[in-house]
Design a protein around this motif. Structure first.
Motif, PDB file in Angstrom:
ATOM      1  N   VAL A  10     -91.079  80.053 -27.717  1.00 45.68           N
ATOM      2  CA  VAL A  10     -90.956  80.019 -29.169  1.00 45.68           C
ATOM      3  C   VAL A  10     -92.317  80.170 -29.825  1.00 45.68           C
ATOM      4  O   VAL A  10     -92.494  80.950 -30.741  1.00 45.68           O
ATOM      5  CB  VAL A  10     -90.292  78.700 -29.626  1.00 45.68           C
ATOM      6  CG1 VAL A  10     -90.512  78.489 -31.106  1.00 45.68           C
ATOM      7  CG2 VAL A  10     -88.807  78.757 -29.332  1.00 45.68           C
ATOM      8  N   GLU A  11     -93.279  79.421 -29.315  1.00 45.92           N
ATOM      9  CA  GLU A  11     -94.602  79.489 -29.929  1.00 45.92           C
ATOM     10  C   GLU A  11     -95.207  80.877 -29.775  1.00 45.92           C
ATOM     11  O   GLU A  11     -95.877  81.356 -30.669  1.00 45.92           O
ATOM     12  CB  GLU A  11     -95.535  78.456 -29.285  1.00 45.92           C
ATOM     13  CG  GLU A  11     -95.232  77.036 -29.715  1.00 45.92           C
ATOM     14  CD  GLU A  11     -95.612  76.785 -31.160  1.00 45.92           C
ATOM     15  OE1 GLU A  11     -96.449  77.527 -31.685  1.00 45.92           O
ATOM     16  OE2 GLU A  11     -95.058  75.860 -31.760  1.00 45.92           O
ATOM     17  N   ALA A  13     -93.647  83.706 -29.482  1.00 45.15           N
ATOM     18  CA  ALA A  13     -92.870  84.790 -30.072  1.00 45.15           C
ATOM     19  C   ALA A  13     -93.527  85.336 -31.332  1.00 45.15           C
ATOM     20  O   ALA A  13     -93.335  86.477 -31.697  1.00 45.15           O
ATOM     21  CB  ALA A  13     -91.458  84.320 -30.382  1.00 45.15           C
ATOM     22  N   GLY A  14     -94.306  84.498 -31.989  1.00 42.30           N
ATOM     23  CA  GLY A  14     -94.968  84.961 -33.199  1.00 42.30           C
ATOM     24  C   GLY A  14     -96.111  85.911 -32.897  1.00 42.30           C
ATOM     25  O   GLY A  14     -96.564  86.622 -33.767  1.00 42.30           O
ATOM     26  N   VAL A  19    -101.848  80.017 -32.982  1.00 40.15           N
ATOM     27  CA  VAL A  19    -100.966  78.894 -32.673  1.00 40.15           C
ATOM     28  C   VAL A  19    -101.598  78.022 -31.600  1.00 40.15           C
ATOM     29  O   VAL A  19    -102.000  78.504 -30.554  1.00 40.15           O
ATOM     30  CB  VAL A  19     -99.603  79.409 -32.180  1.00 40.15           C
ATOM     31  CG1 VAL A  19     -98.692  78.239 -31.864  1.00 40.15           C
ATOM     32  CG2 VAL A  19     -98.975  80.298 -33.221  1.00 40.15           C
ATOM     33  N   GLY A  50     -92.842  73.291 -34.546  1.00 36.61           N
ATOM     34  CA  GLY A  50     -93.139  73.516 -33.132  1.00 36.61           C
ATOM     35  C   GLY A  50     -92.728  72.386 -32.209  1.00 36.61           C
ATOM     36  O   GLY A  50     -93.106  72.385 -31.042  1.00 36.61           O
TER      37      GLY A  50
END
Lengths: 265, 265
Positions: A10-11, A13-14, A19, A50
């Motif tokens: 998830v982190e 994916a940006g 991050v 997050g």
């Protein structure tokens, strides 16, 4: 937990290098939550910040819960990974430090922290491998004193004392947001320039001189003894604007066109 | 704060320098909100943080809205005082500085602030009589670029880039919470003592000596060469606990009773 592959996916994916690694993020422990909707919105708030590790202690309407999924607006991975416990003691058994969130003072000798301070402590402890969790009570009544006793410290949000009762997801958001901010390196203020270049001082001076030439011609910078301060004031306006190269060209075009129109060209 | 006359702030505008009860708190401007529920939960979040001035621009489902009232959980004074506008330009006309909240980057040369920095700026400006407002767009699409253009600066919450879309009320909460924290003097950490007194060092030493006397008797502090470090470790445990007078008495009772039981008394 937050350091799992799921969380990283998830982190990452940006695709942003800004991050931070959220390893050691606290578990969010919801005790006796009444509404599935609130569990869902809490999960959304967690993932916004997050956090991914959700623990549920005896949710009133059972688990899994369809209303939670609808309210989570896509934070499914948090709900799918949620773990169910019978008691708060079971839910915190593997943690090293536990914080209890309360809206009202308890008759208990326990350190009370702001969410900001608690987040700073958790960040610091996470770096030493300490596993933290934060307890949230049922919507109306808040945590039972026995659950507060499980905690090392209390987190109290310094809100409007005349209207301090937070929605469950809002309380989760504040703790999760402070956790995120405590590890965030975003500049407090920035001017995203895209592909533009800042104007050079020479560009800027030419702009000023162009403007002042035209203003001299129309007699705006009058009387002569006031001209220096009028010029300074005008220059300061444009100095403050932190102009880009392209913007200086645009402004020079504006001055030229206004002046040409005046000259009847 | 609660109790502020919500209609007064606007009428008093005009550079009189009069400080409102809530210290020049920003107006929250919701543009094109779709769901009454979200307006209601936003109002609740505002009042939690002591904000009372709500402005609505063309809410989709009209105004007033029953669902907003139900969702506000008692923040009626915010809803009752809400003012309705046709356009965003009308809604900000009497303000001096306007911030636009955005979840995604716009192709615009405008300063981007974290909510914390924006709150600090607004607190500082409020002290000089500057009236601020914060714009929030419709739930799904966010602010239109034309509305962002109305703003002096952009507020962007540094969230999980893969899941950054905040619920409307959550976005309002973060801005309102940071405003409140920027003016809050709550100690980051405190131990509320109630009517208890801290133990004196003499009380503490008597407790230690009592415990060590009993432990010597049962041979716990053995072998003799290790006794000093064992004593230090035990004392440190109780030193860390920041004991109160009453708690020392309780612990001495515990030691006495355990010892008496052992002695068969």
């Amino acid at each position: 937990m937050a350091g799992t592959d799921k969380s990283r996916a998830v982190e990452d994916a940006g695709g942003s290098g800004a991050v931070s690694d959220d390893g050691g993020a606290p578990a969010i422990v919801l005790i006796g939550s009444q509404l599935g909707e609130n569990i869902g919105t809490a999960a959304r708030a967690m993932l916004n910040c997050g956090l991914t590790e959700l623990r549920l202690v005896a949710p009133r309407d059972g688990w899994p819960n369809e209303k939670a999924v609808a309210a989570a607006s896509g934070a499914d991975m948090v709900l799918d990974g949620a773990r169910l416990f019978d008691t708060a003691a079971d839910a915190v058994a593997d943690l090293n430090i536990v914080y209890a969130t309360t809206a009202r003072r308890r008759d208990m000798l326990k350190t009370v922290l702001t969410p900001r301070r608690a987040a700073a402590e958790m960040r610091s402890a996470a770096g030493q491998g300490v596993r933290a969790g934060v307890l949230f009570g049922p919507e109306r009544k808040g945590l039972h004193n026995d659950d507060v006793t499980l905690a090392d410290k209390i987190i109290e949000v310094p809100l409007n004392p005349a209207f301090s009762s937070l929605n469950l997801a809002q309380a989760v958001l504040i703790v999760a947001y402070e956790w995120r901010m405590a590890g965030d390196a975003t500049p407090a203020a920035s001017l995203p320039h895209g592909h533009t270049q800042p104007a050079s001082k020479q560009d800027l001076l030419h702009l000023f001189e162009h403007l002042e030439r035209e203003l001299d011609e129309v007699g705006f910078l009058h009387p002569p003894e006031k001209r220096p301060s009028m010029v300074r004031n005008l220059r300061n306006i444009f100095q403050r604007a932190d102009l880009r190269e392209q913007e200086v060209r645009t402004l020079r075009g504006v001055i030229a066109d206004l002046s040409n129109k005046r000259r009847g060209r």
